[in-house]
Design a protein around this motif. Structure first.
Motif, PDB file in Angstrom:
ATOM      1  N   LEU A  12       4.396 -21.367 -11.327  1.00 59.50           N
ATOM      2  CA  LEU A  12       4.792 -19.468  -9.925  1.00 59.50           C
ATOM      3  C   LEU A  12       5.115 -19.810  -8.650  1.00 59.50           C
ATOM      4  CD1 LEU A  12       1.254 -18.191 -11.376  1.00 59.50           C
ATOM      5  CD2 LEU A  12       3.495 -17.374 -11.972  1.00 59.50           C
ATOM      6  N   SER A  13       5.194 -21.365  -8.443  1.00 62.54           N
ATOM      7  CA  SER A  13       5.448 -21.006  -7.171  1.00 62.54           C
ATOM      8  C   SER A  13       7.483 -20.564  -6.854  1.00 62.54           C
ATOM      9  CB  SER A  13       5.321 -22.914  -7.059  1.00 62.54           C
ATOM     10  OG  SER A  13       7.248 -23.386  -6.069  1.00 62.54           O
ATOM     11  N   ALA A  14       6.879 -19.886  -5.800  1.00 64.86           N
ATOM     12  CA  ALA A  14       8.932 -19.682  -5.899  1.00 64.86           C
ATOM     13  C   ALA A  14       9.925 -20.629  -5.732  1.00 64.86           C
ATOM     14  CB  ALA A  14       8.878 -19.505  -3.905  1.00 64.86           C
ATOM     15  N   GLU A  17       9.837 -20.821  -9.898  1.00 65.46           N
ATOM     16  CA  GLU A  17      10.957 -20.059 -10.492  1.00 65.46           C
ATOM     17  C   GLU A  17      12.114 -19.268 -10.268  1.00 65.46           C
ATOM     18  OE1 GLU A  17       9.340 -15.694  -9.486  1.00 65.46           O
ATOM     19  OE2 GLU A  17      10.443 -15.844 -11.451  1.00 65.46           O
ATOM     20  N   ARG A  39       0.576 -13.158 -14.426  1.00 64.34           N
ATOM     21  CA  ARG A  39       2.506 -13.067 -13.951  1.00 64.34           C
ATOM     22  C   ARG A  39       2.675 -14.137 -14.100  1.00 64.34           C
ATOM     23  NH1 ARG A  39      -0.440 -14.719  -7.501  1.00 64.34           N
ATOM     24  NH2 ARG A  39      -1.687 -12.743  -7.206  1.00 64.34           N
ATOM     25  N   GLN A  42       4.857 -12.530 -17.247  1.00 68.54           N
ATOM     26  CA  GLN A  42       6.084 -12.127 -16.305  1.00 68.54           C
ATOM     27  C   GLN A  42       7.283 -12.429 -15.744  1.00 68.54           C
ATOM     28  OE1 GLN A  42       5.192  -9.486 -12.397  1.00 68.54           O
ATOM     29  NE2 GLN A  42       2.779  -8.823 -13.344  1.00 68.54           N
ATOM     30  N   LEU A  43       6.862 -14.084 -15.657  1.00 70.88           N
ATOM     31  CA  LEU A  43       7.982 -14.807 -15.433  1.00 70.88           C
ATOM     32  C   LEU A  43       8.150 -14.863 -16.857  1.00 70.88           C
ATOM     33  CD1 LEU A  43       7.216 -15.589 -12.414  1.00 70.88           C
ATOM     34  CD2 LEU A  43       7.428 -18.000 -13.750  1.00 70.88           C
ATOM     35  N   HIS A 194       3.028 -17.449   7.191  1.00 69.92           N
ATOM     36  CA  HIS A 194       2.432 -17.451   8.419  1.00 69.92           C
ATOM     37  C   HIS A 194       2.939 -18.142   9.048  1.00 69.92           C
ATOM     38  CE1 HIS A 194       1.297 -21.123   6.547  1.00 69.92           C
ATOM     39  NE2 HIS A 194       0.603 -21.847   7.218  1.00 69.92           N
ATOM     40  N   LYS A 197       9.380 -17.876  11.740  1.00 63.77           N
ATOM     41  CA  LYS A 197      10.395 -18.295  10.859  1.00 63.77           C
ATOM     42  C   LYS A 197      11.752 -17.877  11.817  1.00 63.77           C
ATOM     43  CE  LYS A 197       9.058 -18.540   7.184  1.00 63.77           C
ATOM     44  NZ  LYS A 197       7.636 -18.440   6.658  1.00 63.77           N
ATOM     45  N   LYS A 198      12.748 -18.074  11.675  1.00 66.67           N
ATOM     46  CA  LYS A 198      13.480 -18.737  10.583  1.00 66.67           C
ATOM     47  C   LYS A 198      14.547 -19.761  10.919  1.00 66.67           C
ATOM     48  CE  LYS A 198      10.526 -17.857   7.283  1.00 66.67           C
ATOM     49  NZ  LYS A 198       9.349 -18.414   6.012  1.00 66.67           N
TER      50      LYS A 198
ATOM     51  N   ASP B   3      -3.097 -10.667   9.533  1.00 64.49           N
ATOM     52  CA  ASP B   3      -2.188 -11.686  10.725  1.00 64.49           C
ATOM     53  C   ASP B   3      -0.801 -10.844  11.300  1.00 64.49           C
ATOM     54  OD1 ASP B   3      -0.084 -13.351  11.060  1.00 64.49           O
ATOM     55  OD2 ASP B   3      -0.301 -13.543   8.418  1.00 64.49           O
ATOM     56  N   ASP B   5       1.595 -11.607  13.248  1.00 62.73           N
ATOM     57  CA  ASP B   5       2.825 -11.779  13.655  1.00 62.73           C
ATOM     58  C   ASP B   5       3.900 -10.896  13.555  1.00 62.73           C
ATOM     59  OD1 ASP B   5       3.842 -14.750  11.677  1.00 62.73           O
ATOM     60  OD2 ASP B   5       2.132 -13.093  11.276  1.00 62.73           O
ATOM     61  N   ARG B   7       7.972 -10.103  14.153  1.00 59.50           N
ATOM     62  CA  ARG B   7       9.403 -10.880  14.042  1.00 59.50           C
ATOM     63  C   ARG B   7      10.887 -10.065  14.267  1.00 59.50           C
ATOM     64  NH1 ARG B   7       9.284 -13.834   7.785  1.00 59.50           N
ATOM     65  NH2 ARG B   7      11.120 -13.762   8.070  1.00 59.50           N
ATOM     66  N   ASP B   9      13.590 -10.776  13.673  1.00 62.92           N
ATOM     67  CA  ASP B   9      15.355 -10.592  12.307  1.00 62.92           C
ATOM     68  C   ASP B   9      15.125  -9.465  11.427  1.00 62.92           C
ATOM     69  OD1 ASP B   9      12.777 -11.603  11.375  1.00 62.92           O
ATOM     70  OD2 ASP B   9      13.627 -13.055  10.017  1.00 62.92           O
ATOM     71  N   ARG B  27       5.242 -11.294  -4.046  1.00 59.10           N
ATOM     72  CA  ARG B  27       6.641 -12.082  -5.091  1.00 59.10           C
ATOM     73  C   ARG B  27       6.513 -11.308  -6.741  1.00 59.10           C
ATOM     74  NH1 ARG B  27       6.120 -17.435  -6.251  1.00 59.10           N
ATOM     75  NH2 ARG B  27       7.440 -16.775  -7.951  1.00 59.10           N
ATOM     76  N   PHE B  28       5.194 -10.806  -6.252  1.00 66.02           N
ATOM     77  CA  PHE B  28       4.528  -9.343  -7.866  1.00 66.02           C
ATOM     78  C   PHE B  28       3.547  -8.754  -7.488  1.00 66.02           C
ATOM     79  CE2 PHE B  28       4.589 -14.456  -8.606  1.00 66.02           C
ATOM     80  CZ  PHE B  28       4.616 -14.443  -9.337  1.00 66.02           C
ATOM     81  N   ASP B  30       1.270  -7.314  -8.057  1.00 67.45           N
ATOM     82  CA  ASP B  30      -0.431  -7.375  -7.724  1.00 67.45           C
ATOM     83  C   ASP B  30      -0.753  -7.457  -6.395  1.00 67.45           C
ATOM     84  OD1 ASP B  30      -1.997 -10.139  -8.837  1.00 67.45           O
ATOM     85  OD2 ASP B  30       0.468  -9.801  -9.582  1.00 67.45           O
ATOM     86  N   ARG B  70      11.761  -9.432 -11.114  1.00 71.96           N
ATOM     87  CA  ARG B  70      11.806  -9.998 -12.593  1.00 71.96           C
ATOM     88  C   ARG B  70      12.787  -8.847 -13.818  1.00 71.96           C
ATOM     89  NH1 ARG B  70       7.835 -11.192  -9.753  1.00 71.96           N
ATOM     90  NH2 ARG B  70       8.524 -13.403  -8.555  1.00 71.96           N
ATOM     91  N   PHE B  71      13.417  -9.485 -14.559  1.00 71.65           N
ATOM     92  CA  PHE B  71      13.981  -8.325 -15.315  1.00 71.65           C
ATOM     93  C   PHE B  71      12.320  -8.355 -16.799  1.00 71.65           C
ATOM     94  CE2 PHE B  71      17.387 -10.596 -13.931  1.00 71.65           C
ATOM     95  CZ  PHE B  71      19.052  -8.998 -14.443  1.00 71.65           C
TER      96      PHE B  71
END
Ligand SMILES: Cc1cc2nc3c(=O)[nH]c(=O)nc-3n(C[C@H](O)[C@H](O)[C@H](O)COP(=O)(O)OP(=O)(O)OC[C@H]3O[C@@H](n4cnc5c(N)ncnc54)[C@H](O)[C@@H]3O)c2cc1C
Ligand SMILES: NC(=O)c1ccc[n+]([C@@H]2O[C@H](COP(=O)([O-])OP(=O)(O)OC[C@H]3O[C@@H](n4cnc5c(N)ncnc54)[C@H](OP(=O)(O)O)[C@@H]3O)[C@@H](O)[C@H]2O)c1
Lengths: 250, 439
Positions: A12-14, A17, A39, A42-43, A194, A197-198, B3, B5, B7, B9, B27-28, B30, B70-71
């Motif tokens: 599930l890490s970006a 994936e 999740r 879903q992946l 958190h 960026k970037k 939080d 902050d 930005r 950009d 990303r999901f 949920d 996601r598909f």
């Protein structure tokens, strides 16, 4: 790239994936392990549509090292006993200040980033050695190159992981299998959401994934920096004398 | 959500407004933030390919939906594709073209999300046949502040308010669309030079039945005799079985902001003349892959930086058929006189097919779109003069491209806007909406 059997720990890490998508596009058989079953499903649905031949899901807390040996055996048997690639992605940045005051939390961090990760890497090494083929790719961090006040607990775990996998690479080299540890610089993912960026130093998950897959599929050094320019940055950071370094807030 | 902050950009494609935002990037589904969790307001955004302030929510939250991508499923028999809202048209085509399916319609860039395409009810070169993107949408998932996530099917008031609803009715989580079959990734393109606007309309009229795709490039920079000349393009899909998707390489990158000085009238005039000649010399019929035909600018990443650090405005209007010829002529004349016209002006006719979206931009008539480098007051006053021509002809402007139209012009152009206001989620807003909903 041939059709591969791939185990992804921390799917599930970006970055994980994006890596899985690269393999799916080539029709790979995948085993995805992570904590959140919904999740992961879903992946899996997405990766199958993108071309994965098979996509199994293992929902578990990967830091439970007592489950590692038996679970890893089940994962390989789901792939008909052969793993071409084992990727270890999961990790925990943690809250350093809080962990300094709460030693149990600090040890938990080290358990996620090092102890349990070591168990998975050793299980993978045994399997790859038996097969005499395949590659272990473990994701570490430049934070493990020099202890810094802002993140040395996380850094210590990653430093341990780096040395462990470097050793595994040495062990496997004569046996026809390989291991690579990738030290990542800043990547734009939820782990770093958190942090303001970037700039130019920030890499995208998809670009990092492409580098990792290249390290798995082509000849590679056992220890790589991703992106490569971090080797230069970290060399400089490591030679700064402590007298000067201790005046910084890095 | 403590939080906070901010930005700087997160801008829109035109980069005129640089507002601070607190950005959330789930990303999901949920992990999409709860709309009731903050005092501040929210705005869902996609690839931010909209030009103006419909993707700006100054000093408040943006929910960047591009990570939810996601598909879910694809039916090889019917072509029904179900995806998360953050999936881009780029990803859809890379998946669908090798299988012999294409989007029912596509805007001029593939770097847009399904959610964004729905919320602007975008149109393409085949509008006269296929209608807008919304015509191919069967259903979508929506999160609102007043209840659990819901499925919205074609036909209901919430469906119609969300198509072209500028993200204001809720967060679109996933979209179910119908793809159409293609037998090739290539098109046969015919290019015809035309000398004036009347000739353009004759060509458009004659081509509508025989060609799936029609569009034209019109010279907005040269006055006098050359006024209104252009290149008409019409195309149909080949049927040769070559189902090769577009490549992944991004090509050239515009690495810096070009000083506006380099983009003055002369450069534009030179460019237009050159482009015209080049187009004329080429063969009349040419086989071309869909990528350069539909997405000519996608091969230069960040091309918007050609307009310099002050950014650009795009002006896109639609004029009802009966007034189209005169109004387009008047607009072109006014633009040529200003010498501020852009590299590209696109002129196309829209057909009568409607998606049902209560704020969808297209109606039967002609649409003109062009860019202006931002020269502050000078540009704003020119656009105000163009507004007058558009309003007098019963036309309206495209919110996806707009960053400045008045509340009066919006409300007059979109008489159904009150229907959107009724169904708008109270926790969602944008700078665009704040401006145009003013009573
Ligand atoms: C080179 C170029 C060519 C173009 N050509 C055309 C064209 O031919 N025809 C045309 O119609 N348009 C065209 N456009 C405009 C573009 O297609 C639209 O602005 C499109 O909606 C952008 O999609 P996006 O994903 O970037 O969404 P954004 O620009 O980020 O957002 C667009 C709108 O959708 C809303 N939104 C986005 N995601 C969601 C979500 N998940 N839930 C709820 N609301 C959401 C936003 O609030 C906003 O109101 C073009 C733009 C460019 C840069
Ligand atoms: N992003 C950077 O700048 C950066 C820099 C250097 C190294 N890295 C390393 O890159 C790797 C991938 O991280 P990322 O950047 O892609 O961030 P990410 O998306 O936040 O991924 C981290 C993943 O680790 C998982 N995880 C943590 N503890 C777990 C546990 N006990 N069991 C199962 N899964 C667990 C998380 O799962 P949940 O979703 O369930 O929490 C999450 O999916 C990590 O090892 C990280 O240390 C990242």
């Amino acid at each position: 790239m041939l059709k591969r059997n791939i185990i992804i720990l921390g799917a599930l890490s970006a970055i994980a994936e994006e890596t899985a998508r690269l393999y799916a596009a080539k029709g790979a058989n995948l085993v995805l392990a992570g904590r959140n079953e919904e999740r992961l499903n879903q992946l899996a649905a997405d990766l199958k549509i993108r071309g994965a031949a098979q996509c199994d899901v293992v929902a578990m807390d990967l830091s439970h090292e007592e489950l590692v040996a038996s679970t890893f055996a089940e994962m390989t048997s789901a792939l008909n006993g052969k793993a071409d690639g084992v990727y270890l992605f999961y990790g925990l940045l943690g809250d350093q200040r809080q962990e300094e005051g709460d030693i149990t939390a600090a040890l938990r961090n080290i358990n996620v980033n090092f102890t349990s990760a070591a168990a998975w890497c050793l299980a993978a090494a045994n399997q790859l050695e038996r097969q005499a083929s395949g590659v272990l790719i473990a994701v570490s961090s430049v934070a493990g190159d020099r202890g810094r006040q802002s993140n040395y607990i996380y850094g210590a775990g990653k430093a341990g992981l780096t040395v462990l996998v470097q050793g595994i690479a040495h062990r496997l080299a004569p046996k026809g299998a390989r291991a690579v540890v990738a030290k990542l610089g800043f990547v734009d993912t939820p782990m770093t959401a958190h942090i303001a960026k970037k700039g130019l130093l920030w890499a995208k998950p998809a670009a990092v994934a492409a580098r990792l897959v290249a390290a798995a599929e082509k000849p590679s050094l056992p220890v790589v920096y991703v992106p490569g320019f971090w080797r230069v940055i970290m060399t400089i950071i490591c030679i700064v004398p402590a007298k000067i370094f201790h005046k910084t807030k890095l | 959500m403590t939080d906070l902050d901010f930005r700087l950009d997160y801008t829109s494609w035109g980069r005129v407004v640089r507002a601070p935002h607190h950005v959330l990037k789930p990303r999901f589904v949920d992990t999409v933030p709860r709309l009731t969790d903050s005092e501040g307001s929210f705005l869902p955004v996609g690839m931010r390919r909209s030009y103006g302030d419909s993707v700006i929510n100054s000093c408040n939250h943006l929910i960047d939906m591009t990570g939810v991508d996601r598909f879910h499923s694809f039916d090889e028999e019917t072509g029904i594709l179900h995806c998360d809202a953050g999936v881009t048209l780029d990803a859809v085509l890379r998946f669908s073209v090798p299988r012999g399916w294409f989007l029912a319609t596509t805007p001029g860039t593939r770097f847009v999300t399904l959610g964004g395409a729905l919320a602007n009810d975008v149109h393409g070169k085949n509008h006269h046949r296929a209608g807008t993107f919304g015509c191919s949408v069967r259903s979508f998932g929506l999160i609102r502040s007043d209840g659990p996530p819901q499925r919205v099917e074609r036909g209901g008031p919430l469906f119609e308010a969300t198509l072209g609803g500028l993200g204001l009715t809720g967060i679109i989580t996933d979209v179910e669309i119908e793809l159409v079959r293609v037998e090739s990734a290539y098109l046969n393109i015919e290019r015809i030079a035309y000398g004036n606007i009347r000739e353009f309309f004759a060509l458009a009229h004659e081509s509508g039945d025989r060609f799936e795709h029609t569009v034209s490039w019109i010279d907005c920079a040269n006055g006098g005799d050359a006024l209104g000349r252009g290149i008409f393009q019409r195309a149909n899909w080949c049927r040769d079985g070559r189902l090769i998707p577009h490549g992944t390489k991004s090509g050239a990158v515009m690495p810096f902001d070009m000083p506006v000085r380099l983009l003055n009238g002369t450069t534009v005039r030179l460019f237009n003349t050159f482009y015209n000649a080049l187009q004329k010399r080429g063969p009349r019929v040419q086989e071309t892959h869909y990528a350069p035909f539909f997405y000519p600018l996608d091969s230069i990443r960040d091309w918007n930086r050609m307009y310099g650090g002050a950014g650009l405005y795009q002006y896109q209007c639609v004029i009802p058929s009966i007034n189209a010829e005169d109004a387009i002529e008047a607009l072109i004349r006014r633009i040529a006189r200003s010498g501020a016209g852009s590299f590209l002006a696109v002129l196309k006719t829209f057909g009568e097919r409607q998606s049902g979206g209560c704020l969808s931009f297209p109606f039967e008539g002609a649409t003109l779109a062009l860019d202006f480098a931002n020269r502050k007051a000078e540009t704003l006053s020119l656009m105000a003069q163009l507004d007058q021509i558009v309003e007098d002809a019963g036309g309206r402007l495209y919110p996806a491209k707009d960053g400045r139209m008045s509340a009066g012009m919006f409300q007059q152009g979109y008489p159904d806007w009150m229907r959107l206001r009724e169904l708008k989620d109270p926790t969602i807003t944008s700078d665009f909406w704040q401006r145009v909903s003013y009573c």
